[in-house]
Design an enzyme around this catalytic site. Structure first.
Site, PDB file in Angstrom:
ATOM      1  N   GLY A 185       0.776  -1.187   0.114  1.00 42.90           N
ATOM      2  CA  GLY A 185       0.059  -0.102  -0.092  1.00 42.90           C
ATOM      3  C   GLY A 185       0.680   1.292  -0.091  1.00 42.90           C
ATOM      4  N   CYS A 186       2.118   1.211  -0.218  1.00 41.18           N
ATOM      5  CA  CYS A 186       2.988   2.411  -0.251  1.00 41.18           C
ATOM      6  C   CYS A 186       3.404   2.592  -1.672  1.00 41.18           C
ATOM      7  CB  CYS A 186       4.130   2.219   0.820  1.00 41.18           C
ATOM      8  SG  CYS A 186       3.710   1.914   2.576  1.00 41.18           S
ATOM      9  N   MET A 187       3.609   3.687  -1.983  1.00 39.60           N
ATOM     10  CA  MET A 187       4.018   4.015  -3.175  1.00 39.60           C
ATOM     11  C   MET A 187       5.706   3.844  -3.303  1.00 39.60           C
ATOM     12  SD  MET A 187       2.421   7.856  -4.061  1.00 39.60           S
ATOM     13  CE  MET A 187       3.674   8.306  -5.246  1.00 39.60           C
TER      14      MET A 187
END
Length: 139
Positions: free
Chosen positions: A46-48
């Site tokens: 869920g992190c860029m």
């Protein structure tokens, strides 16, 4: 730096450009993550950017506390990690699970000044910190 000092520092900054510099500086001060922690099981979803996070319970304190470590390939994300750790690091697992970090984010006005992708990553970090603390409580 405690979270109260972070909030005060943010309030003293005249612009968000200055606040971004402060966030990046905070990230530069994170301790280095040991090489063995750069493993897929420590990589957050869920992190860029890539974020690796680990935790351990320190029983030498009374009560025992959580010690979190993390790293990212993004300087701004490292700074956001540092903010999250100011709230959660060296706290008992029970406190980690119940702390209202969202009110801290509101005080810092992060929600309004970081991209939606960074907000999702920030939520993933908080979720992971709480999961790690919950796992310690269940153990």
């Amino acid at each position: 730096m405690s979270i109260d000092r972070v909030i005060t520092a943010f309030e003293m900054m005249p612009s968000w450009q200055d606040r971004y510099r402060l966030i990046i500086d905070m990230g530069r001060k994170l301790p280095e993550l040991s090489e063995e922690h750069y493993a897929d099981e420590n990589l957050l979803d869920g992190c860029m950017s890539n974020v690796w996070m680990t935790a351990a319970r320190d029983d030498s304190s009374d009560p025992p506390v959580m010690r979190f470590e993390a790293d990212s390939d993004s300087q701004i994300v490292k700074g956001l990690i540092a903010i999250v750790f100011e709230v959660f690091n060296n706290r008992p697992p029970e406190e980690v699970v119940t702390t209202d970090i969202e009110s801290v984010f509101q005080q810092l006005e992060l929600e309004q000044h970081i991209s939606s992708g960074r907000r999702n990553g920030l939520s993933s970090m908080v979720r992971r910190v709480r999961e790690l603390a919950q796992a310690e409580l269940a153990a």
